[in-house]
Motif scaffolding. Structure first.
Motif, PDB file in Angstrom:
ATOM      1  N   TYR A 250      11.573  -8.688   4.119  1.00 15.57           N
ATOM      2  CA  TYR A 250      11.384  -7.642   3.497  1.00 15.57           C
ATOM      3  C   TYR A 250      10.077  -8.418   2.415  1.00 15.57           C
ATOM      4  CZ  TYR A 250      14.093 -11.071   0.876  1.00 15.57           C
ATOM      5  OH  TYR A 250      14.481 -12.535   0.506  1.00 15.57           O
ATOM      6  N   SER A 251       9.470  -7.611   1.667  1.00 13.96           N
ATOM      7  CA  SER A 251       8.271  -8.311   0.619  1.00 13.96           C
ATOM      8  C   SER A 251       9.223  -7.348  -0.540  1.00 13.96           C
ATOM      9  CB  SER A 251       7.049  -7.757   1.247  1.00 13.96           C
ATOM     10  OG  SER A 251       7.015  -8.121   2.543  1.00 13.96           O
ATOM     11  N   SER A 252       8.650  -7.725  -1.857  1.00 14.62           N
ATOM     12  CA  SER A 252       8.930  -7.171  -2.801  1.00 14.62           C
ATOM     13  C   SER A 252       7.559  -6.352  -2.746  1.00 14.62           C
ATOM     14  CB  SER A 252       8.764  -7.522  -4.527  1.00 14.62           C
ATOM     15  OG  SER A 252      10.250  -8.653  -4.014  1.00 14.62           O
ATOM     16  N   HIS A 253       7.811  -5.388  -3.417  1.00 16.48           N
ATOM     17  CA  HIS A 253       6.482  -4.480  -3.187  1.00 16.48           C
ATOM     18  C   HIS A 253       6.488  -3.528  -5.327  1.00 16.48           C
ATOM     19  CE1 HIS A 253       7.651  -4.335   1.210  1.00 16.48           C
ATOM     20  NE2 HIS A 253       6.195  -4.142   1.334  1.00 16.48           N
ATOM     21  N   TYR A 254       4.845  -4.689  -5.819  1.00 12.96           N
ATOM     22  CA  TYR A 254       5.537  -4.414  -6.858  1.00 12.96           C
ATOM     23  C   TYR A 254       3.745  -2.926  -7.263  1.00 12.96           C
ATOM     24  CZ  TYR A 254       7.736  -7.967  -7.877  1.00 12.96           C
ATOM     25  OH  TYR A 254       8.542  -8.659  -7.927  1.00 12.96           O
ATOM     26  N   VAL A 255       4.205  -2.269  -8.245  1.00 17.15           N
ATOM     27  CA  VAL A 255       3.001  -1.411  -8.428  1.00 17.15           C
ATOM     28  C   VAL A 255       3.152  -1.724 -10.450  1.00 17.15           C
ATOM     29  CG1 VAL A 255       1.869   0.709  -9.107  1.00 17.15           C
ATOM     30  CG2 VAL A 255       3.152   0.604  -6.736  1.00 17.15           C
ATOM     31  N   LEU A 256       1.533  -1.613 -10.448  1.00 20.71           N
ATOM     32  CA  LEU A 256       1.083  -2.179 -12.326  1.00 20.71           C
ATOM     33  C   LEU A 256       1.165  -1.665 -13.109  1.00 20.71           C
ATOM     34  CD1 LEU A 256       0.845  -4.484  -9.755  1.00 20.71           C
ATOM     35  CD2 LEU A 256       0.109  -6.486 -12.164  1.00 20.71           C
ATOM     36  N   GLY A 257       0.122  -0.379 -11.639  1.00 18.69           N
ATOM     37  CA  GLY A 257      -0.773   0.661 -12.996  1.00 18.69           C
ATOM     38  C   GLY A 257      -0.552   1.729 -12.178  1.00 18.69           C
ATOM     39  N   TRP A 258      -1.410   3.137 -12.427  1.00 19.45           N
ATOM     40  CA  TRP A 258      -0.799   3.681 -11.541  1.00 19.45           C
ATOM     41  C   TRP A 258      -2.263   5.116 -12.153  1.00 19.45           C
ATOM     42  CZ3 TRP A 258       2.794   8.262  -9.455  1.00 19.45           C
ATOM     43  CH2 TRP A 258       2.007   9.051  -8.854  1.00 19.45           C
ATOM     44  N   SER A 259      -3.157   5.563 -11.936  1.00 19.96           N
ATOM     45  CA  SER A 259      -3.535   6.910 -12.783  1.00 19.96           C
ATOM     46  C   SER A 259      -4.156   8.032 -11.744  1.00 19.96           C
ATOM     47  CB  SER A 259      -4.476   6.449 -13.475  1.00 19.96           C
ATOM     48  OG  SER A 259      -6.503   6.786 -13.000  1.00 19.96           O
ATOM     49  N   PHE A 260      -3.871   9.375 -12.054  1.00 17.10           N
ATOM     50  CA  PHE A 260      -4.467  10.444 -11.584  1.00 17.10           C
ATOM     51  C   PHE A 260      -5.435  11.500 -12.098  1.00 17.10           C
ATOM     52  CE2 PHE A 260      -3.158  14.534  -9.062  1.00 17.10           C
ATOM     53  CZ  PHE A 260      -3.611  13.389  -7.710  1.00 17.10           C
ATOM     54  N   LYS A 261      -6.089  11.770 -10.712  1.00 12.21           N
ATOM     55  CA  LYS A 261      -6.635  12.926 -11.840  1.00 12.21           C
ATOM     56  C   LYS A 261      -6.552  14.153 -10.867  1.00 12.21           C
ATOM     57  CE  LYS A 261     -10.419  14.303 -15.271  1.00 12.21           C
ATOM     58  NZ  LYS A 261      -9.429  15.678 -15.168  1.00 12.21           N
TER      59      LYS A 261
END
Ligand SMILES: *[C@@H]1O[C@H](CO)[C@@H](O)[C@H](O)[C@H]1NC(C)=O
Ligand SMILES: *[C@@H]1O[C@H](CO)[C@@H](O)[C@H](O)[C@H]1NC(C)=O
Ligand SMILES: *[C@@H]1O[C@H](CO)[C@@H](O)[C@H](O)[C@H]1NC(C)=O
Ligand SMILES: *[C@@H]1O[C@H](CO)[C@@H](O)[C@H](O)[C@H]1NC(C)=O
Ligand SMILES: *[C@@H]1O[C@H](CO)[C@@H](O)[C@H](O)[C@H]1NC(C)=O
Ligand SMILES: *[C@@H]1O[C@H](CO)[C@@H](O)[C@H](O)[C@H]1NC(C)=O
Length: 523
Positions: free
Chosen positions: A248-259
């Motif tokens: 396993y790995s720990s998968h992180y998302v720290l920030g996200w923007s979408f337009k």
């Protein structure tokens, strides 16, 4: 004049309405955001989106909760869109990821029915590649899966309806300064940023990735010229998918923007939540006391082993026979056998026969913990049987015949899988050691490679006995057609053993080559 103003107001307000319909969001961290999570996915107390944790064979999804309109209702063409996010992957082992993550556009929220491990929580064995999926994804894949024609265990890919990426490249970015491609390691644990941009006019999808402290490179890593309209439904969900295997790995998302219909707002890196610190800092005592003691002991060990070595060399000196001067020593060294059998003592004796006495396998102690030589059931139960020996012998055959290590750490390729893939392709001889040139007998090479595969089956009952192995090698019995073997219905018959061996052996496994150490001093 009045008419003109009215018209202008009208145009402006209709533009404003159009713009307000276009989705536009920015999350600098996910504290108290409304995401739709499932599986392992969770929001940590400091606002990280953690897609996976240490639980094996699971998926994790995080989706923007509301459906997003992706197509123009008049002509059905896909809109332009743009998204950027910052991620980090913290693996269990420094050199092996499990299994990766993806930005995904899907017709359903949460991708029900999808599988973990190499399927990344995106697809399953029955729907992978099916045009009815309507899934577009950008994968950050940290394992190499031959079944999906993966390039390596560290690549970025554009997936349309399946895991066989339509565009892919090893993770990296084109430097703004000199245009050179610089490699990135997805599982470095470092923060990296991804930009995904689709132009509805150009009908082009660009994917760019860069370390957190590098501005967006102007040349994308991947560029796909394709109209996404046929693949996207009008109403879609956007989010992230990830999975764990037996590693396993720990998968992180720290920030996200979408337009939608515009450029996604840039993320302010300084406002992103902090990743958990890696390991406690405990250097002081080690440096002041531990290091000097360690150095002294190393010097002592070095001195005593040199003098011991000199004495032993005299004891074990052996004579080469004439023919060996041409072909190199063709045998186990007396020394290795002497050590392995504890001076040919009776305790190590397995039995006697017409060809002499049989001692325990000289390499048994070495094989323990050597990745690629461990039968899956041995890794599980810790019980060595004759079948586990046959498995190790199979790995040995493959290693010698192919000149490759059982596991190529850099490429993350399991040798058995690799040879099996060659065999499936009807070109098993391609697996031979290229250093042999033309100096080999095709039938014999084929026999050894196929026998190696036979011995490497994950099911112990499927492996031949050592007596049969000898009969096959001597040509007394023809090798059965290995396509008739009872292989598990799905997938390759071997592909799970590596994961298993790794996870149950803890972190003490070694990548050393048994063939190399066995034959050292030879060739
Ligand atoms: C989150 O979004 C969903 C879908 O729009 C909505 O049903 C739900 O009430 C929201 N939850 C919160 C806490 O705002
Ligand atoms: C997506 O669109 C296809 C045809 O355009 C349709 O058959 C399918 O049901 C749609 N999927 C969803 C989940 O709406
Ligand atoms: C595969 O996924 C599809 C779509 O999510 C689902 O309908 C199907 O039941 C799944 N198949 C299996 C075998 O799980
Ligand atoms: C694709 O999926 C559809 C709907 O699930 C199914 O009817 C069809 O047989 C599948 N096609 C293939 C080639 O598997
Ligand atoms: C970058 O990665 C590719 C593919 O893994 C490799 O072939 C190449 O040698 C690497 N380049 C450097 C400079 O490490
Ligand atoms: C994709 O990248 C190419 C090369 O930099 C650029 O010319 C093109 O405009 C980009 N397309 C989109 C949709 O961003």
């Amino acid at each position: 004049m009045l008419f003109k103003i009215v018209l202008l107001v009208h145009i402006l307000s209709s533009l404003a309405i159009a713009a307000s319909q276009d989705l536009n969001f920015i999350y600098s961290g996910f504290r108290s955001t409304n995401l739709s999570l499932d599986g392992l996915a969770e929001l940590t107390s400091n606002g990280l989106l953690r897609l996976t944790n240490e639980i094996m064979q699971q998926t994790g999804h995080a989706f923007y909760p509301n459906p997003v309109t992706f197509k123009n209702s008049i002509d059905g063409s896909a809109f332009s869109f743009s998204s950027t996010f910052v991620f980090a992957i913290r693996p269990e082992y420094a050199t092996l990821g499990g299994h990766g993550m993806a930005f995904v556009i899907a017709p359903t929220r949460g991708l029900p029915g999808s599988l973990p491990s190499q399927h990344l929580g995106l697809f399953n064995e029955s729907n992978n590649g099916n045009q009815t999926n309507h899934v577009v994804a950008v994968e950050l894949d940290t394992r190499r899966n031959i079944e999906f024609n993966d390039l390596d265990g560290n690549h970025v890919g554009i997936d349309i309806n399946g895991l066989d990426s339509v565009r892919y490249a090893s993770a990296g970015y084109y430097s703004q300064l000199n245009g050179k491609l610089t490699n990135l390691t997805l599982i470095s644990g470092q923060r990296m940023q991804v930009w995904i941009e689709y132009g509805g006019m150009e009908k082009q999808l660009n994917v760019t990735i860069a370390p957190i402290d590098v501005d967006k490179p102007s040349r994308p890593l991947l560029s796909l010229s394709r109209d996404l309209s046929p693949y996207l439904n009008s109403s879609m969900y956007i989010g992230f998918s990830s999975s764990t295997g037996s590693i396993y790995s720990s998968h992180y998302v720290l920030g996200w923007s979408f337009k939608m219909n515009g450029l996604a707002e840039a993320l302010d890196i300084s406002r992103l939540p902090k990743l958990p610190r890696l390991g406690p800092k405990k250097t002081s005592k080690f440096l002041t006391i531990g290091l000097p003691v360690l150095c002294l002991s190393l010097v002592f060990v070095a001195v005593s082993s040199v003098s011991y070595g000199i004495r032993r060399r005299r004891k074990f000196a052996e004579v080469l026979e004439d023919w060996e001067l041409d072909f190199g020593p063709q045998r186990f060294k007396y020394k290795d056998l002497y050590i392995a059998t504890k001076g040919f003592g009776d305790k190590e004796l397995l039995g006697s026969g017409g060809f002499g006495r049989v001692y325990k396998d000289p390499q048994t102690t070495h094989v323990v913990g050597t990745l690629g030589y461990l039968a899956p059931e041995y890794a599980r139960t810790g019980k060595a049987t004759t079948s586990t020996d046959v498995f190790a012998f199979g790995a040995f055959l493959l290693e010698v015949a192919s000149g490759r290590r059982p596991i190529q750490p850099a490429e993350d390729v399991i040798l058995v899988d690799w040879v099996f893939a060659r065999w499936l392709g009807g070109e098993i001889l391609e697996a031979r050691d290229p250093n042999l040139g033309t100096e080999y007998v095709a039938e014999e090479m084929e026999l050894v490679l196929q026998l190696g595969l036979m011995c490497s089956q994950s099911e112990p009952a499927g492996r031949p006995s050592m007596r049969q192995v000898v009969q096959f090698l001597e040509g007394d019995t023809p090798l059965p057609d290995i396509s008739l073997l009872r292989l598990p219905a799905s997938n390759l018959p071997f592909s799970r053993f590596d994961d298993f061996a790794l996870s149950s052996m803890g972190k003490s496994f070694s990548h050393t080559s048994v063939a190399e150490s066995l034959l050292s001093g030879g060739r």
